[in-house]
Design an enzyme around this catalytic site. Structure first.
Site, PDB file in Angstrom:
ATOM      1  CB  CYS A  79      -0.927   0.069   1.370  1.00 52.98           C
ATOM      2  SG  CYS A  79      -2.167   1.166   0.955  1.00 52.98           S
ATOM      3  CG  HIS A 188      -3.922  -3.191   2.979  1.00 58.64           C
ATOM      4  ND1 HIS A 188      -3.016  -2.595   3.880  1.00 58.64           N
ATOM      5  CD2 HIS A 188      -4.580  -1.859   2.341  1.00 58.64           C
ATOM      6  CE1 HIS A 188      -2.987  -1.225   3.764  1.00 58.64           C
ATOM      7  NE2 HIS A 188      -3.778  -0.752   2.982  1.00 58.64           N
ATOM      8  CD  GLU A 190      -1.898  -5.799   5.490  1.00 55.15           C
ATOM      9  OE1 GLU A 190      -2.296  -4.501   5.708  1.00 55.15           O
ATOM     10  OE2 GLU A 190      -1.434  -6.393   4.449  1.00 55.15           O
TER      11      GLU A 190
END
EC number: 4.3.2.10
Length: 215
Positions: A79, A188, A190
């Site tokens: 990001c 993202h 994650e």
């Protein structure tokens, strides 16, 4: 050990939790010596270009990152941590790290899709990636997989050879890049469920030497 660079940006603990769920030995750090000695390095984060770059320079992390890339150590940008790898960002009119050629520009204020419907900025939510590169870090991710995005600025690399993935939000923009031992994504992983964890798992196994090839 995997170093997650702390430069006063947000969302670092989400990356740490995702890596630990995969059994990775990792730590969030702003210690240049620790980061320089790590086996792999991740630059994640949510923030502004001006303050982010100021923090990196204040910590001497800009020089550390340049050395890490020169050494060919596996490196992942996420990001905002991807955007500041480039030469310049329109956000705060900021000179960035210059590790990848290109700039970061804002989505248009009057941003619309092909049907003329207004699109919100920031681009926030789930979206797909059209993979343009056969790369070990993106291996085994289904073509229909979606990832979580939240950003108002997007990448404009000066070399098509960098482009590993493209996403459509009113128009196609670069959402993943790769060069040498560097891989970086606008979304993202994650926060992207199984596809995101697969990407992180691939990064943990990648030696940083086997690069990508255009599809």
């Amino acid at each position: 050990m995997i170093a997650i660079i702390d430069y006063d940006a947000g969302n670092l603990t989400s990356v740490e939790r995702a890596l630990r769920s995969l059994g990775a030995d990792c730590a969030i750090s702003r210690d240049p010596e620790f980061i320089a000695q790590a086996a792999r390095v991740i630059l994640p984060g949510v923030g502004r270009a001006g303050s982010g770059m100021a923090s990196l320079r204040r910590q001497g992390m800009d020089r550390v990152l340049t050395d890490i890339v020169a050494q060919g150590k596996p490196f992942l940008g996420i990001c905002f941590g991807t955007q500041i790898l480039f030469d310049y960002s329109e956000e705060d009119l900021t000179d960035c790290l210059g590790l990848l050629p290109g700039k970061v520009v804002r989505f248009p204020v009057e941003h619309r899709d092909a049907a003329g419907e207004a699109l919100k900025v920031p681009h926030m939510g789930w979206n797909g990636v059209d993979w343009r590169m056969n790369h070990p870090v993106f291996a085994g991710i289904p073509a229909e997989a979606e990832f979580y995005f939240v950003h108002s600025y997007f990448l404009q690399p000066t070399s098509e050879d960098l482009v590993a993935g493209v996403t459509d939000y009113g128009f196609p923009f670069t959402s993943a890049v790769a060069r040498g031992s560097m891989v970086a994504v606008q979304f993202h992983p994650e926060k992207s469920g199984r596809p995101g964890l697969k990407l992180l798992e691939n990064f943990l196994a990648w030696d940083g030497k086997e690069g990508g090839h255009a599809l």
